[in-house]
Scaffold this motif. Structure first.
Motif, PDB file in Angstrom:
ATOM      1  N   THR A 176      61.601  18.567  32.564  1.00 49.71           N
ATOM      2  CA  THR A 176      61.419  19.603  31.540  1.00 49.71           C
ATOM      3  C   THR A 176      60.932  20.905  32.175  1.00 49.71           C
ATOM      4  O   THR A 176      61.459  21.989  31.881  1.00 49.71           O
ATOM      5  N   ILE A 177      59.931  20.797  33.033  1.00 49.42           N
ATOM      6  CA  ILE A 177      59.401  21.991  33.695  1.00 49.42           C
ATOM      7  C   ILE A 177      60.496  22.691  34.497  1.00 49.42           C
ATOM      8  O   ILE A 177      60.661  23.916  34.418  1.00 49.42           O
ATOM      9  N   ALA A 178      61.267  21.914  35.250  1.00 50.38           N
ATOM     10  CA  ALA A 178      62.337  22.491  36.076  1.00 50.38           C
ATOM     11  C   ALA A 178      63.396  23.169  35.219  1.00 50.38           C
ATOM     12  O   ALA A 178      63.895  24.251  35.572  1.00 50.38           O
ATOM     13  N   LEU A 179      63.759  22.566  34.098  1.00 50.86           N
ATOM     14  CA  LEU A 179      64.797  23.130  33.233  1.00 50.86           C
ATOM     15  C   LEU A 179      64.346  24.438  32.573  1.00 50.86           C
ATOM     16  O   LEU A 179      65.143  25.368  32.411  1.00 50.86           O
ATOM     17  N   VAL A 180      63.070  24.499  32.192  1.00 55.80           N
ATOM     18  CA  VAL A 180      62.565  25.730  31.581  1.00 55.80           C
ATOM     19  C   VAL A 180      62.367  26.805  32.640  1.00 55.80           C
ATOM     20  O   VAL A 180      62.689  27.982  32.427  1.00 55.80           O
ATOM     21  N   GLU A 181      61.875  26.426  33.791  1.00 56.19           N
ATOM     22  CA  GLU A 181      61.697  27.393  34.883  1.00 56.19           C
ATOM     23  C   GLU A 181      63.031  28.025  35.280  1.00 56.19           C
ATOM     24  O   GLU A 181      63.112  29.229  35.530  1.00 56.19           O
ATOM     25  N   SER A 182      64.093  27.225  35.307  1.00 57.09           N
ATOM     26  CA  SER A 182      65.408  27.725  35.718  1.00 57.09           C
ATOM     27  C   SER A 182      66.108  28.518  34.620  1.00 57.09           C
ATOM     28  O   SER A 182      67.088  29.224  34.889  1.00 57.09           O
ATOM     29  N   GLY A 183      65.624  28.390  33.382  1.00 52.23           N
ATOM     30  CA  GLY A 183      66.258  29.081  32.275  1.00 52.23           C
ATOM     31  C   GLY A 183      67.351  28.284  31.594  1.00 52.23           C
ATOM     32  O   GLY A 183      68.012  28.782  30.675  1.00 52.23           O
ATOM     33  N   THR A 184      67.538  27.031  32.012  1.00 53.10           N
ATOM     34  CA  THR A 184      68.523  26.174  31.346  1.00 53.10           C
ATOM     35  C   THR A 184      68.127  25.974  29.883  1.00 53.10           C
ATOM     36  O   THR A 184      68.983  25.929  28.995  1.00 53.10           O
ATOM     37  N   TYR A 185      66.834  25.830  29.645  1.00 54.01           N
ATOM     38  CA  TYR A 185      66.268  25.859  28.297  1.00 54.01           C
ATOM     39  C   TYR A 185      65.191  26.936  28.273  1.00 54.01           C
ATOM     40  O   TYR A 185      64.505  27.169  29.271  1.00 54.01           O
ATOM     41  N   ASP A 186      65.032  27.553  27.108  1.00 58.31           N
ATOM     42  CA  ASP A 186      64.024  28.611  26.976  1.00 58.31           C
ATOM     43  C   ASP A 186      62.607  28.046  26.871  1.00 58.31           C
ATOM     44  O   ASP A 186      61.658  28.639  27.385  1.00 58.31           O
ATOM     45  N   ILE A 187      62.492  26.917  26.187  1.00 58.52           N
ATOM     46  CA  ILE A 187      61.184  26.359  25.849  1.00 58.52           C
ATOM     47  C   ILE A 187      61.223  24.842  26.047  1.00 58.52           C
ATOM     48  O   ILE A 187      62.289  24.226  25.912  1.00 58.52           O
ATOM     49  N   GLY A 188      60.071  24.252  26.362  1.00 59.62           N
ATOM     50  CA  GLY A 188      59.986  22.802  26.472  1.00 59.62           C
ATOM     51  C   GLY A 188      58.589  22.324  26.134  1.00 59.62           C
ATOM     52  O   GLY A 188      57.636  23.106  26.122  1.00 59.62           O
ATOM     53  N   ALA A 189      58.481  21.031  25.855  1.00 60.14           N
ATOM     54  CA  ALA A 189      57.185  20.407  25.566  1.00 60.14           C
ATOM     55  C   ALA A 189      56.874  19.409  26.668  1.00 60.14           C
ATOM     56  O   ALA A 189      57.721  18.569  27.000  1.00 60.14           O
ATOM     57  N   VAL A 190      55.666  19.507  27.243  1.00 58.77           N
ATOM     58  CA  VAL A 190      55.319  18.654  28.381  1.00 58.77           C
ATOM     59  C   VAL A 190      53.915  18.059  28.245  1.00 58.77           C
ATOM     60  O   VAL A 190      53.057  18.591  27.545  1.00 58.77           O
ATOM     61  N   ASN A 191      53.732  16.977  28.945  1.00 56.57           N
ATOM     62  CA  ASN A 191      52.434  16.341  29.153  1.00 56.57           C
ATOM     63  C   ASN A 191      51.541  17.323  29.931  1.00 56.57           C
ATOM     64  O   ASN A 191      51.917  17.810  30.989  1.00 56.57           O
ATOM     65  N   TYR A 192      50.364  17.623  29.390  1.00 55.41           N
ATOM     66  CA  TYR A 192      49.542  18.650  30.020  1.00 55.41           C
ATOM     67  C   TYR A 192      49.063  18.263  31.418  1.00 55.41           C
ATOM     68  O   TYR A 192      48.885  19.125  32.289  1.00 55.41           O
TER      69      TYR A 192
END
Length: 284
Positions: A176-192
């Motif tokens: 999730t972090i990688a996909l949001v960082e790359s811009g593949t997705y704008d937003i994501g929800a992650v384990n803190y």
């Protein structure tokens, strides 16, 4: 002669039970190769503490962890809140015995690619997330799907598919972090804890992605053990396992989770997760 035969059979059964390997798994919420390296060390620690062979069994998905538990391919698992409830429903008598010190009040972080311009550190989930693309983690992740969906529905009174332009599932928090960082997705929800660990490790480019909202707290990860373990490994074995987990203080082992330590847990602690799961149709 009969009593000699009976004693012999009892002795053979005791040897067989003593020789039986105790197996556990962990939901694959991060890169699998990291988990194998880390949890193999946890297996060695538990083996020393329990006096039986202990083996870490890697699985490919959250669902596979629950299936392995149901099928008795493993006797214990490091589950998320939702997968733990699912597993205990499938195997009556199973018990949540320990949780991380952080798990009694866990959080999800909503992260966004900075090019979206979504304001950070808001008191509530920003209205500006609307109409952006969004990714959850795994479909049965507590911190990456269940609770984020609950908070989205609570905030907007709509399901995620009506709030966002596109909704996906990454499979795990690191992804999730990688996909949001790359811009593949704008937003994501992650384990803190995964977010903070990867930021501290320098694996996140914080010039490209940031936390825009931190959720209210809820109970999450826990160790769950099958209810038939005492019968197979000896009276009091579950208590021995619990104590070994509570006594785990080696920072290198705790890094596997990552947690600062473990505290006792019970099935009742996860009633809020069961309630939310039922409300959005992920639990019966």
């Amino acid at each position: 002669m009969r009593w000699i035969l009976a004693l012999t059979l009892m002795a053979l059964c005791s040897v067989a039970n003593a020789a039986e390997t105790f197996r556990f798994t962990a939901i694959p919420d991060e890169d699998q190769s990291r988990l194998v390296e880390r949890f193999s060390k946890v297996a060695d620690y538990l083996s020393d503490q329990l006096g039986v062979d202990v083996e870490y069994v890697p699985v490919t998905s959250y669902g596979a962890a629950v299936t392995a538990f149901r099928n008795d391919q493993i006797q214990m698992a490091w589950f998320g809140g939702l997968t733990g409830v699912q597993a205990r429903q499938l195997v009556p008598g199973s018990q949540a015995i320990a949780q991380g010190k952080e798990d009694a009040a866990f959080e999800s972080y909503f992260i966004a690619n900075k090019r979206t311009g979504i304001p950070a550190d808001q008191d509530e989930l920003p209205d500006a997330v609307r109409d952006h693309s969004f990714t959850f983690g795994a479909k049965t992740s507590t911190s990456g799907r269940l609770m984020p969906e609950h908070f989205i529905r609570q905030r907007f009174e709509q399901p995620p598919e009506q709030v966002f332009s596109r909704v996906g599932f990454s499979g795990d928090h690191s992804r999730t972090i990688a996909l949001v960082e790359s811009g593949t997705y704008d937003i994501g929800a992650v384990n803190y804890t995964v977010w903070e660990h990867e930021v501290e490790s320098g694996e996140v480019d914080t010039s490209k992605v940031e936390v825009v909202w931190k959720s209210p707290s809820y109970p999450d990860y826990q160790w769950t053990v099958r209810g038939d373990v005492n019968e197979r490994y000896g009276d009091g074995f579950i208590k021995k396992v619990q104590q070994a987990l509570l006594d785990m203080t080696d920072p290198a082992l705790l890094e596997s989770f990552p947690r600062s330590g473990f505290i006792p847990a019970s099935n009742d602690d996860y009633a809020p997760i069961e309630s939310v799961g039922q409300s959005i149709g992920l639990l019966r």
